[in-house]
Motif scaffolding. Sequence first.
Motif, PDB file in Angstrom:
ATOM      1  N   ILE A 276      -4.990  -5.078   3.783  1.00  0.00           N
ATOM      2  CA  ILE A 276      -6.376  -4.884   3.353  1.00  0.00           C
ATOM      3  C   ILE A 276      -6.696  -3.405   3.482  1.00  0.00           C
ATOM      4  O   ILE A 276      -6.812  -2.869   4.578  1.00  0.00           O
ATOM      5  CB  ILE A 276      -7.348  -5.739   4.200  1.00  0.00           C
ATOM      6  N   THR A 277      -6.800  -2.752   2.337  1.00  0.00           N
ATOM      7  CA  THR A 277      -7.004  -1.308   2.307  1.00  0.00           C
ATOM      8  C   THR A 277      -8.281  -0.995   1.537  1.00  0.00           C
ATOM      9  O   THR A 277      -8.414  -1.347   0.367  1.00  0.00           O
ATOM     10  CB  THR A 277      -5.785  -0.588   1.672  1.00  0.00           C
ATOM     11  N   GLY A 278      -9.228  -0.400   2.232  1.00  0.00           N
ATOM     12  CA  GLY A 278     -10.505  -0.096   1.597  1.00  0.00           C
ATOM     13  C   GLY A 278     -11.211  -1.333   1.087  1.00  0.00           C
ATOM     14  O   GLY A 278     -11.931  -1.273   0.091  1.00  0.00           O
ATOM     15  N   GLY A 279     -11.001  -2.469   1.749  1.00  0.00           N
ATOM     16  CA  GLY A 279     -11.622  -3.719   1.344  1.00  0.00           C
ATOM     17  C   GLY A 279     -10.863  -4.483   0.277  1.00  0.00           C
ATOM     18  O   GLY A 279     -11.224  -5.618  -0.054  1.00  0.00           O
ATOM     19  N   GLU A 280      -9.775  -3.918  -0.264  1.00  0.00           N
ATOM     20  CA  GLU A 280      -8.965  -4.576  -1.289  1.00  0.00           C
ATOM     21  C   GLU A 280      -7.736  -5.221  -0.657  1.00  0.00           C
ATOM     22  O   GLU A 280      -7.110  -4.638   0.238  1.00  0.00           O
ATOM     23  CB  GLU A 280      -8.511  -3.554  -2.338  1.00  0.00           C
ATOM     24  N   LYS A 281      -7.400  -6.416  -1.126  1.00  0.00           N
ATOM     25  CA  LYS A 281      -6.210  -7.101  -0.643  1.00  0.00           C
ATOM     26  C   LYS A 281      -5.009  -6.740  -1.512  1.00  0.00           C
ATOM     27  O   LYS A 281      -5.079  -6.811  -2.745  1.00  0.00           O
ATOM     28  CB  LYS A 281      -6.417  -8.618  -0.651  1.00  0.00           C
ATOM     29  N   VAL A 282      -3.906  -6.382  -0.851  1.00  0.00           N
ATOM     30  CA  VAL A 282      -2.676  -6.013  -1.547  1.00  0.00           C
ATOM     31  C   VAL A 282      -1.530  -6.845  -0.981  1.00  0.00           C
ATOM     32  O   VAL A 282      -1.298  -6.851   0.233  1.00  0.00           O
ATOM     33  CB  VAL A 282      -2.358  -4.510  -1.382  1.00  0.00           C
ATOM     34  N   ALA A 283      -0.814  -7.539  -1.854  1.00  0.00           N
ATOM     35  CA  ALA A 283       0.356  -8.317  -1.439  1.00  0.00           C
ATOM     36  C   ALA A 283       1.587  -7.418  -1.481  1.00  0.00           C
ATOM     37  O   ALA A 283       1.964  -6.937  -2.558  1.00  0.00           O
ATOM     38  CB  ALA A 283       0.554  -9.520  -2.347  1.00  0.00           C
ATOM     39  N   PRO A 284       2.216  -7.149  -0.331  1.00  0.00           N
ATOM     40  CA  PRO A 284       3.395  -6.269  -0.335  1.00  0.00           C
ATOM     41  C   PRO A 284       4.485  -6.707  -1.300  1.00  0.00           C
ATOM     42  O   PRO A 284       5.120  -5.864  -1.947  1.00  0.00           O
ATOM     43  CB  PRO A 284       3.876  -6.330   1.118  1.00  0.00           C
ATOM     44  N   ALA A 285       4.698  -8.031  -1.409  1.00  0.00           N
ATOM     45  CA  ALA A 285       5.771  -8.512  -2.282  1.00  0.00           C
ATOM     46  C   ALA A 285       5.524  -8.138  -3.733  1.00  0.00           C
ATOM     47  O   ALA A 285       6.465  -7.865  -4.483  1.00  0.00           O
ATOM     48  CB  ALA A 285       5.913 -10.025  -2.149  1.00  0.00           C
ATOM     49  N   ALA A 286       4.250  -8.125  -4.154  1.00  0.00           N
ATOM     50  CA  ALA A 286       3.949  -7.751  -5.531  1.00  0.00           C
ATOM     51  C   ALA A 286       4.287  -6.277  -5.777  1.00  0.00           C
ATOM     52  O   ALA A 286       4.846  -5.916  -6.822  1.00  0.00           O
ATOM     53  CB  ALA A 286       2.479  -8.012  -5.832  1.00  0.00           C
ATOM     54  N   VAL A 287       3.967  -5.416  -4.801  1.00  0.00           N
ATOM     55  CA  VAL A 287       4.294  -3.995  -4.926  1.00  0.00           C
ATOM     56  C   VAL A 287       5.812  -3.807  -4.914  1.00  0.00           C
ATOM     57  O   VAL A 287       6.363  -3.008  -5.687  1.00  0.00           O
ATOM     58  CB  VAL A 287       3.636  -3.183  -3.798  1.00  0.00           C
ATOM     59  N   GLU A 288       6.493  -4.548  -4.049  1.00  0.00           N
ATOM     60  CA  GLU A 288       7.952  -4.445  -3.975  1.00  0.00           C
ATOM     61  C   GLU A 288       8.606  -4.835  -5.291  1.00  0.00           C
ATOM     62  O   GLU A 288       9.585  -4.202  -5.722  1.00  0.00           O
ATOM     63  CB  GLU A 288       8.468  -5.332  -2.842  1.00  0.00           C
ATOM     64  N   ARG A 289       8.071  -5.887  -5.943  1.00  0.00           N
ATOM     65  CA  ARG A 289       8.660  -6.303  -7.214  1.00  0.00           C
ATOM     66  C   ARG A 289       8.541  -5.202  -8.269  1.00  0.00           C
ATOM     67  O   ARG A 289       9.489  -4.954  -9.031  1.00  0.00           O
ATOM     68  CB  ARG A 289       7.986  -7.585  -7.713  1.00  0.00           C
ATOM     69  N   VAL A 290       7.384  -4.549  -8.335  1.00  0.00           N
ATOM     70  CA  VAL A 290       7.208  -3.472  -9.310  1.00  0.00           C
ATOM     71  C   VAL A 290       8.155  -2.320  -9.004  1.00  0.00           C
ATOM     72  O   VAL A 290       8.837  -1.798  -9.901  1.00  0.00           O
ATOM     73  CB  VAL A 290       5.751  -2.978  -9.314  1.00  0.00           C
ATOM     74  N   LEU A 291       8.224  -1.918  -7.741  1.00  0.00           N
ATOM     75  CA  LEU A 291       9.071  -0.786  -7.376  1.00  0.00           C
ATOM     76  C   LEU A 291      10.550  -1.097  -7.564  1.00  0.00           C
ATOM     77  O   LEU A 291      11.324  -0.250  -8.036  1.00  0.00           O
ATOM     78  CB  LEU A 291       8.795  -0.379  -5.925  1.00  0.00           C
ATOM     79  N   ALA A 292      10.958  -2.319  -7.198  1.00  0.00           N
ATOM     80  CA  ALA A 292      12.374  -2.671  -7.304  1.00  0.00           C
ATOM     81  C   ALA A 292      12.848  -2.705  -8.748  1.00  0.00           C
ATOM     82  O   ALA A 292      14.054  -2.596  -9.007  1.00  0.00           O
ATOM     83  CB  ALA A 292      12.625  -4.027  -6.641  1.00  0.00           C
ATOM     84  N   ALA A 293      11.919  -2.852  -9.682  1.00  0.00           N
ATOM     85  CA  ALA A 293      12.291  -2.896 -11.097  1.00  0.00           C
ATOM     86  C   ALA A 293      12.432  -1.508 -11.710  1.00  0.00           C
ATOM     87  O   ALA A 293      12.849  -1.392 -12.863  1.00  0.00           O
ATOM     88  CB  ALA A 293      11.249  -3.702 -11.875  1.00  0.00           C
ATOM     89  N   GLN A 294      12.115  -0.458 -10.946  1.00  0.00           N
ATOM     90  CA  GLN A 294      12.156   0.901 -11.485  1.00  0.00           C
ATOM     91  C   GLN A 294      13.572   1.494 -11.381  1.00  0.00           C
ATOM     92  O   GLN A 294      14.329   1.154 -10.467  1.00  0.00           O
ATOM     93  CB  GLN A 294      11.164   1.796 -10.743  1.00  0.00           C
ATOM     94  N   PRO A 295      13.911   2.394 -12.300  1.00  0.00           N
ATOM     95  CA  PRO A 295      15.230   3.033 -12.240  1.00  0.00           C
ATOM     96  C   PRO A 295      15.413   3.786 -10.923  1.00  0.00           C
ATOM     97  O   PRO A 295      14.465   4.346 -10.379  1.00  0.00           O
ATOM     98  CB  PRO A 295      15.188   4.003 -13.432  1.00  0.00           C
ATOM     99  N   ASP A 296      16.628   3.752 -10.421  1.00  0.00           N
ATOM    100  CA  ASP A 296      17.019   4.505  -9.232  1.00  0.00           C
ATOM    101  C   ASP A 296      16.410   3.963  -7.935  1.00  0.00           C
ATOM    102  O   ASP A 296      16.436   4.628  -6.917  1.00  0.00           O
ATOM    103  CB  ASP A 296      16.669   5.982  -9.373  1.00  0.00           C
ATOM    104  N   VAL A 297      15.859   2.747  -7.960  1.00  0.00           N
ATOM    105  CA  VAL A 297      15.400   2.096  -6.725  1.00  0.00           C
ATOM    106  C   VAL A 297      16.362   0.962  -6.416  1.00  0.00           C
ATOM    107  O   VAL A 297      16.445  -0.015  -7.150  1.00  0.00           O
ATOM    108  CB  VAL A 297      13.960   1.572  -6.855  1.00  0.00           C
ATOM    109  N   GLU A 298      17.112   1.111  -5.332  1.00  0.00           N
ATOM    110  CA  GLU A 298      18.084   0.093  -4.961  1.00  0.00           C
ATOM    111  C   GLU A 298      17.478  -0.990  -4.076  1.00  0.00           C
ATOM    112  O   GLU A 298      17.864  -2.156  -4.143  1.00  0.00           O
ATOM    113  CB  GLU A 298      19.276   0.740  -4.248  1.00  0.00           C
ATOM    114  N   ALA A 299      16.541  -0.609  -3.226  1.00  0.00           N
ATOM    115  CA  ALA A 299      15.876  -1.566  -2.343  1.00  0.00           C
ATOM    116  C   ALA A 299      14.563  -0.947  -1.883  1.00  0.00           C
ATOM    117  O   ALA A 299      14.418   0.277  -1.852  1.00  0.00           O
ATOM    118  CB  ALA A 299      16.755  -1.917  -1.144  1.00  0.00           C
ATOM    119  N   VAL A 300      13.618  -1.802  -1.500  1.00  0.00           N
ATOM    120  CA  VAL A 300      12.322  -1.293  -1.076  1.00  0.00           C
ATOM    121  C   VAL A 300      11.659  -2.301  -0.149  1.00  0.00           C
ATOM    122  O   VAL A 300      11.870  -3.506  -0.273  1.00  0.00           O
ATOM    123  CB  VAL A 300      11.414  -1.001  -2.296  1.00  0.00           C
ATOM    124  N   CYS A 301      10.877  -1.802   0.776  1.00  0.00           N
ATOM    125  CA  CYS A 301      10.066  -2.653   1.644  1.00  0.00           C
ATOM    126  C   CYS A 301       8.694  -1.997   1.775  1.00  0.00           C
ATOM    127  O   CYS A 301       8.598  -0.789   2.032  1.00  0.00           O
ATOM    128  CB  CYS A 301      10.707  -2.835   3.013  1.00  0.00           C
TER     129      CYS A 301
END
Length: 383
Positions: A276-301
């Motif tokens: 919960i950042t600035g009152g907004e809810k963020v699901a880490p897994a959703a961010v990880e999915r976007v980042l993991a799909a980018q070129p040159d990203v092998e893994a992310v947490c």
Amino acid sequence: MRVVALDGSPAAVGVLVDALREALDGGPAVLPIAPGAAAPATVPEAPTGTAVAIATSGSTGEPKLVALSAAALRASATATATRLGGPARWLLALPAEHVAGVQVIIRALLAGAEPVVQDLRAGFRTVDFTTATEGLGSELRHTSLVPTQLGRILDEGGRAVEALRGYAAVLVGGAALPPALHDRATAAGVRVVTTYGMSETAGGCVYDGVPLDGVTVDLDADGRIRLGGPTVATGYLGQPAETSAAFVDGRFVTGDLGRWRDGRLEVLGRADDVIITGGEKVAPAAVERVLAAQPDVEAVCVVGLPDPEWGQIVAAAVVRGSTTDADWIEPLRTAVRAELGRAAVPRRWQAIAALPVRGIGKPDRAAVMRLVSKPDGDRHHIG
């Protein structure tokens, strides 16, 4: 309760195989113990019909013994065989004390042949995987892996990948499968089936986003996933309060958030991990999915860090590929903003050599939090 101590060797797994065979036929329940772990001084009495007790710490770290009936184990194995096209020979390449390892054994026994067992005393080695696969012969074959194991085989290439291509189905679970790794496996001709489940559901019960036959999936008002059907465990041994809280009306109330997307279940991550950042809810897994799909990203947490202004900030630990682009952060920020909105964009970034993991391959979020919380001098960026 029969306690079977394991050491990663095929001989020790053989003892477990015999014990599980008896348990399925009404014999004493079995408690497999991990290598180096001490057997409990006392084990609570198991409900009638219990075949296996699986030690799990879940998301809280509090140890529990999950009671699985012979009926639940049989239902899971039968539904898996139906989904994958019928009985097959199985290779056990996972630690046998975990529910995924136990289920490989159960599926193999119900298919009429004991599993071929990979020697894990030296850890998971691709050469041992290749040799064990050759022991399956030419029959229809299946195996179950975690993403880390799949990645090592693909990295090895050669005979190891050839062996992997010989499986009609490679179940991959235990942790989220990065899209890039899934794409690599598919491109290599590997038939990957992603699985979702836990000890409390007798292992994987949702394959490629679709529940197995008899399994029910529903979401509560907050998006928390509830799993029902014949594969659900009886409860936690000796912990009635925890059992009542987690097993409600025949369903197991998971700690995961999910949503339906194109008719398939998409797991968004742990409810406890929501930032919960600035009152907004963020699901880490959703961010990880976007980042993991980018070129040159092998893994992310992705984790949340305390912040006096925002309450929490989103932080990302990234394992990069081979490029040396100094401006590697901005393209990732842009991708997250476009897909998920401004609140989800990490404010702290850190490049790391490898993700710390626990168990059979789950990211160790506590360790990642320590890495991205280090003072200046370590590679990180806030913006």
